[in-house]
Motif scaffolding. Structure first.
Motif, PDB file in Angstrom:
ATOM      1  N   PRO A 130      -2.355  10.266   0.153  1.00  0.00           N
ATOM      2  CA  PRO A 130      -1.846   9.625   0.459  1.00  0.00           C
ATOM      3  C   PRO A 130      -3.093   8.660   1.849  1.00  0.00           C
ATOM      4  O   PRO A 130      -3.201   7.647   1.786  1.00  0.00           O
ATOM      5  N   SER A 131      -3.403  10.067   3.008  1.00  0.00           N
ATOM      6  CA  SER A 131      -3.832   9.641   3.810  1.00  0.00           C
ATOM      7  C   SER A 131      -5.593   9.447   3.627  1.00  0.00           C
ATOM      8  O   SER A 131      -6.590   9.026   4.569  1.00  0.00           O
ATOM      9  N   ALA A 132      -6.361   9.419   2.369  1.00  0.00           N
ATOM     10  CA  ALA A 132      -7.483   8.979   2.209  1.00  0.00           C
ATOM     11  C   ALA A 132      -7.497   7.268   2.219  1.00  0.00           C
ATOM     12  O   ALA A 132      -7.346   6.662   1.597  1.00  0.00           O
ATOM     13  N   VAL A 133      -8.810   7.434   3.235  1.00  0.00           N
ATOM     14  CA  VAL A 133      -9.102   6.039   3.333  1.00  0.00           C
ATOM     15  C   VAL A 133     -10.636   5.589   2.727  1.00  0.00           C
ATOM     16  O   VAL A 133     -11.151   6.747   3.880  1.00  0.00           O
ATOM     17  N   TYR A 134     -11.410   4.770   1.871  1.00  0.00           N
ATOM     18  CA  TYR A 134     -12.986   4.738   2.000  1.00  0.00           C
ATOM     19  C   TYR A 134     -13.326   3.762   2.557  1.00  0.00           C
ATOM     20  O   TYR A 134     -12.547   2.845   1.608  1.00  0.00           O
ATOM     21  N   ASP A 135     -14.110   3.095   2.701  1.00  0.00           N
ATOM     22  CA  ASP A 135     -14.288   2.283   2.835  1.00  0.00           C
ATOM     23  C   ASP A 135     -15.535   0.893   1.993  1.00  0.00           C
ATOM     24  O   ASP A 135     -15.606   1.707   1.335  1.00  0.00           O
ATOM     25  N   GLY A 136     -14.754   0.349   1.561  1.00  0.00           N
ATOM     26  CA  GLY A 136     -14.707  -0.919   0.035  1.00  0.00           C
ATOM     27  C   GLY A 136     -14.346  -0.534  -0.875  1.00  0.00           C
ATOM     28  O   GLY A 136     -14.583  -0.638  -2.225  1.00  0.00           O
ATOM     29  N   VAL A 137     -13.437   0.418  -1.009  1.00  0.00           N
ATOM     30  CA  VAL A 137     -13.441   0.599  -1.915  1.00  0.00           C
ATOM     31  C   VAL A 137     -11.558   0.761  -2.353  1.00  0.00           C
ATOM     32  O   VAL A 137     -10.575   0.919  -1.119  1.00  0.00           O
ATOM     33  N   TRP A 138     -10.681   0.751  -3.835  1.00  0.00           N
ATOM     34  CA  TRP A 138      -9.431   1.102  -3.470  1.00  0.00           C
ATOM     35  C   TRP A 138      -8.701   2.746  -4.116  1.00  0.00           C
ATOM     36  O   TRP A 138      -9.506   2.826  -4.297  1.00  0.00           O
ATOM     37  N   THR A 139      -7.640   3.081  -3.014  1.00  0.00           N
ATOM     38  CA  THR A 139      -7.392   4.290  -3.260  1.00  0.00           C
ATOM     39  C   THR A 139      -6.205   4.229  -3.667  1.00  0.00           C
ATOM     40  O   THR A 139      -5.140   3.300  -3.010  1.00  0.00           O
TER      41      THR A 139
END
Length: 344
Positions: A130-139
């Motif tokens: 849940p804490s993962a965030v990527y630029d320009g990406v859906w998680t």
């Protein structure tokens, strides 16, 4: 004088008749429309313009043996999602087609940033914590222990005197490697130590954990052992369900929950079906993208379907699950830690 007047009147009437006759509609002969055979060879034949079909989005799935639980869930979701979209799987990153609209990873690749630059017109979807965030990406926010935790919470919240049990496989891709621990922690989040007020005094929930391919007799005998402590509510995995076990639980008036709808004819003791909807989660991301959003996080959609005992499994109890799920996603609650007290 009278003769002149009569003569004039007669002339006037004849004039009116003449004028009226000139204005009467005449029968018009319409020439017949020539058939295609009668048309000259150089006459173009009108054709109907076909209505263009809507363009179907192309979804490309990259599955991974490193995360078999996620891969299994995505594979089953494809059976639903791909009815509305063009889908294919890619063996590796080099096999991603240039015309892919969405590229879905069961596990975030190490070269994710370079891939988003290489496929600038594609949207990338990855499954991660849940804490993962990527630029320009859906998680898609995911933790394998969330489902057993919520199952334990739902079971305890509907158990008289906390007398509950979970029948879970110990080798399931769906339930993960922490199923027994997370199920108990979910119950403890509701009732602390979950000790009943009446004898026999044992700590609940009881968890029956067997290999997924165990025979119905094995699940039955294990439940008989647990039933000595008077189980009133039980959560059944698909692996544990058999007609004989359900018939026994109906006879004992045990209230039931599960991840799938109950078999036909055995719905009378069913409280609710609780699971995650992977297909709807993917559809949400696609819809958000087509509405203009280019990146973000999307929690797995929690599906709660009340059963025949919907009055027992009230909307308030369903909201307890939803609030707990929000806390799990935000990190304020962990499925790996026993919570000794429930707080609204």
């Amino acid at each position: 004088m009278i003769r002149k007047f009569g003569t004039g009147l007669l002339c006037f009437c004849l004039s009116l008749l003449l004028i009226a006759g000139c204005n009467m509609p005449q029968k018009v002969t319409v020439p017949p429309t020539p058939t295609q055979e009668e048309l000259p060879e150089d006459t173009p034949v009108p054709t109907e313009t076909p209505t263009p079909l809507p363009v179907r989005e192309k979804l490309v799935f990259l599955l991974s043996d490193e995360v078999p639980g996620v891969t299994d869930s995505l594979s089953r979701a494809m059976e639903q999602v791909c009815a509305a979209y063009d889908c294919e799987t890619a063996a590796n990153e080099d096999a991603i087609p240039q015309d892919a609209d969405f590229v879905i990873f069961a596990k975030a690749p190490t070269a994710l940033s370079s891939l988003t630059q290489r496929f600038a017109s594609s949207r990338f979807i990855v499954v991660d914590e849940p804490s993962a965030v990527y630029d320009g990406v859906w998680t898609i926010q995911y933790d394998e222990a969330f489902l057993p935790f919520l199952a334990g919470l739902a079971t305890a919240s509907n158990a008289y005197d906390w007398r509950s049990a979970g029948l879970l496989p110990n080798d399931s891709l769906l339930w993960g490697s922490h199923a027994e621990e997370a199920f108990a922690n979910g119950a403890h989040y509701m009732c602390g130590n979950c000790r009943p007020s009446l004898s026999p005094y044992v700590e609940f929930p009881l968890v029956i954990s067997l290999p997924g391919d165990s025979s119905p007799d094995s699940w039955n005998s294990q439940f008989d052992e647990a039933q000595r402590n008077f189980i009133y509510t039980a959560f059944l995995s698909d692996e544990a369900i058999s007609e004989a076990l359900l018939q026994k639980m109906v006879t004992l008036n045990v209230q039931l929950l599960g991840v799938s709808a109950p078999p036909e004819g055995l719905e009378g003791n069913w409280l609710a079906t609780i699971n995650f909807d992977w297909a709807d989660t993917l559809q949400q991301i696609i819809s958000r993208t087509l509405s203009g959003e280019m990146q973000g996080t999307q929690p797995l959609i929690l599906s709660i379907t009340p059963g025949a005992l919907s009055e027992e499994f009230s909307e308030g109890k369903a909201n307890v699950l939803r609030r707990a799920y929000d806390l799990l996603l935000s990190g304020f609650l962990s499925p790996y830690t026993a919570t000794k007290e429930y707080t609204e």
